[in-house]
Design a protein around this motif. Structure first.
Motif, PDB file in Angstrom:
ATOM      1  N   UNK A 142       0.787  -1.241   0.000  1.00  0.00           N
ATOM      2  CA  UNK A 142       0.000   0.000   0.000  1.00  0.00           C
ATOM      3  C   UNK A 142       0.813   1.282   0.000  1.00  0.00           C
ATOM      4  N   UNK A 143       1.836   1.393   0.865  1.00  0.00           N
ATOM      5  CA  UNK A 143       2.592   2.646   0.908  1.00  0.00           C
ATOM      6  C   UNK A 143       3.498   2.879  -0.302  1.00  0.00           C
ATOM      7  N   UNK A 144       3.672   1.857  -1.166  1.00  0.00           N
ATOM      8  CA  UNK A 144       4.521   2.054  -2.358  1.00  0.00           C
ATOM      9  C   UNK A 144       3.668   2.089  -3.625  1.00  0.00           C
ATOM     10  N   UNK A 145       2.754   1.128  -3.742  1.00  0.00           N
ATOM     11  CA  UNK A 145       1.907   1.043  -4.943  1.00  0.00           C
ATOM     12  C   UNK A 145       0.793   2.066  -4.770  1.00  0.00           C
ATOM     13  N   UNK A 146       1.119   3.288  -5.107  1.00  0.00           N
ATOM     14  CA  UNK A 146       0.354   4.412  -4.613  1.00  0.00           C
ATOM     15  C   UNK A 146       0.620   5.603  -5.534  1.00  0.00           C
TER      16      UNK A 146
END
Lengths: 351, 246
Positions: A142-146
């Motif tokens: 979540x915190x990267x694929x964003x």
């Protein structure tokens, strides 16, 4: 022993009696007061040194930056607790692990959250029956694929969208891989600490409201109360992680760590260690990574940007409120190793 | 006596979390109203901080008017420890309101390649600036951005002094920090300044430099050196004005 985990044994709402203060509980309370006293001592004895200014500004900055997102995460978590039933989760999330993990790792694209906000959200989703592997994949991916992270990465690298794309794809694949492995070797019972309901010794989180079909205003109040409870419960881990990150930013020079290693594998390891120590927000870390672009290979910078949002001191501290120690250890090692191997494999393929 | 202590403990138990949320709410309002938030965060975070303040107020409200904690003793001690931990950043905040990142932070955040990084990082800004002749008064960030354009031109800029022992005679490093999100991700932005007598300045003195930019090769990297005509010591800006922002 983790000084934060178990002093608030989780019990169902109907238990309103105070728990027996076991020696462990007492020790943990003392440890926390000791930590607070150490901080106060630091202020009293070192407040006029230049190191203290660096430490304080860094610590407060990390905390203030994370605070609104942490509150938002707690708020969303509270609403999930009250308004999202287990049945809904069962309907939305595929039953088989692989599709569930593939879906969860990419959820950040439509639900962009940073790493501080995602922890209380995932904690509540686990409480609603989210499969373990899917939860881990969402937590790490979540915190990267964003989209916000993609944008900041592209800007940091002079509008280079390829680097942003590479970061997102790497983050996604690594989140899927770790999610699958954790799902294979752990069960919810062996992985998760007891699910978040009314914690003894904390505020009443709404469990005393009438249970039978409460009105919407009561439900909203309950949601906020759950959110407030989550913030207090997880926020202190943020304090601890931000403080340790501040201390390390004060003691460890960025340049020295990077200069220690000459070869590619060692520079990748150096940057991964730096990501672990600095505990930067995933929307800002690309700017720090970019400051190494002429000293270190892109692979090492990418390792910094991929590992940081998945694993850093601040996050590990917060994970203690969601996962058991063994799971945290295994997940941390797995993430570290997979990031390292995938970065090295990426370099090899790119040759 | 015991009854009074118990009553006080109960009262603390009831309102501890309300106090915690109220305290943080007050601090966020103070940060936003005085602009002190810029001593820690990029101004674009003001909106997020304001949102956080609203959530804090909502949390405080539901606890204030909701059922209260009933237990005292060890559960209250545990709750107090949690609340105090969450108040700890406030203690540190109160000590650094008038302080700033200085030479020590520079030595920890310096990588030696900031100029190259900034030059490439700010490439996208070139289109906006075009070929218009820049005004001499510019920030260190602007100098990094226009390094090639302003070679040989006059600039006026300001920042902090850093003169390590290895610095050659008549040279000093002029630096500031530029941040994207918060002070933890601060990047040092620096130039060298050349003028006879710069040894008179102490580390972290704020100065205003008027001189001509020359690009030199430093360890294989192009860096700007300002051949200064005048250097004036100036008052340090407030902690909220110390940073440059991307």
């Amino acid at each position: 022993m983790n000084p934060f985990v178990s002093e608030t044994p989780v019990t169902p709402c109907h238990h309103q009696q105070a728990p027996c203060a076991t020696p462990t509980v007492r020790l943990i309370v003392f440890v926390q007061f000791g930590f607070i006293a150490s901080m106060a001592g630091l202020i009293v004895f070192f407040r006029h040194t230049p190191e203290f200014a660096t430490l304080s500004i860094t610590f407060v900055s990390i905390f203030l930056e994370a605070l609104p997102f942490m509150l938002l995460g707690a708020f969303i978590g509270g609403f999930i607790e009250v308004f999202v039933s287990k049945t809904i989760i069962t309907h939305i999330v595929p039953a088989r692990p692989l599709p569930a993990i593939l879906l969860a790792a990419g959820l950040g694209l439509v639900f962009p959250v940073c790493e501080c906000a995602i922890v209380p959200v995932v904690r509540r989703l686990f409480g609603k029956g989210l499969p373990l592997g899917a939860g881990i994949a969402f937590l790490l991916g979540g915190p990267i694929v964003n989209p916000l992270v993609a944008l900041s990465t592209a800007v940091a690298y002079g509008n280079n969208q390829a680097i942003a794309g590479y970061r997102l794809v790497s983050g996604y694949l690594i989140a899927v891989a770790v999610g699958l492995l954790i799902d294979r070797f752990f069960s919810r019972k062996t992985a998760l600490v007891n699910e978040p309901r009314g914690n003894i010794g904390e505020m009443d989180d709404g469990c005393n409201e009438p249970a039978s079909s409460p009105g919407i205003s009561i439900q909203i109040r309950r949601a906020f109360r759950h959110g407030a409870s989550d913030f207090i419960d997880i926020g202190r881990f943020l304090v601890f992680g931000a403080f340790v990150a501040g201390v390390l930013q004060t003691l460890v020079a960025r340049g020295d760590l990077a200069a220690l290693f000459g070869s590619l594998p060692l520079s990748v390891l150096a940057m991964m260690t730096l990501a672990l120590l600095l505990s930067l927000c995933s929307e800002a870390d690309a700017f720090v990574a970019a400051s190494f672009r002429t000293t270190l290979p892109l692979t090492a910078q990418m390792a910094f940007m991929v590992l940081g949002p998945m694993l850093d001191l601040k996050l590990v501290a917060m994970y203690f409120r969601v996962f058991k120690k063994r799971l945290i250890l295994v997940m941390s090692l797995l993430t570290f190793i997979i990031v390292f191997l995938s970065m090295m494999a990426g370099t090899w393929v790119g040759r | 006596m015991i009854r009074m202590v118990k009553a006080m403990a109960t009262l603390i138990g009831h309102y501890l979390d309300v106090f915690l949320f109220g305290l943080w709410l007050g601090v966020i309002c103070w940060l936003l109203l005085t602009g002190s938030d810029k001593a820690f965060l990029h101004p674009r975070f003001r909106l997020f901080l304001a949102g956080g303040g609203i959530l804090l107020a909502a949390f405080m409200g539901v606890i204030l008017y909701g059922p209260k904690r009933r237990s005292i003793g060890w559960p209250l001690a545990a709750a107090s420890a949690r609340a105090l931990l969450l108040m700890a950043p406030l203690l540190f905040l109160s000590t650094v309101v008038d302080q700033r990142l200085g030479a020590h932070a520079l030595t920890k955040k310096y990588t030696g390649m900031e100029q190259q990084t900034l030059l490439r990082l700010l490439e996208s800004g070139k289109a906006k600036t075009g070929n218009a002749k820049p005004k001499p008064d510019m920030s260190l960030l602007e100098i990094a951005r226009r390094m090639k354009q302003i070679d040989g031109r006059r600039v006026v800029t300001e920042g902090m002094v850093y003169r390590p022992d290895i610095m050659p005679e008549n040279y000093l490093t002029l630096f500031r920090f530029a941040i994207f999100c918060c002070a933890a991700d601060a990047l040092p932005v620096w130039v060298f300044v050349e003028k006879a007598g710069v040894e008179a300045f102490d580390d972290e003195d704020w100065i205003r430099v008027d001189g001509t930019v020359q690009i030199v090769d430093f360890n294989g990297t192009d860096v700007p050196v300002i051949k200064a005509d005048t250097i004036l010591k100036k008052k340090a800006p407030t902690s909220g004005e110390q940073y440059l922002f991307f």
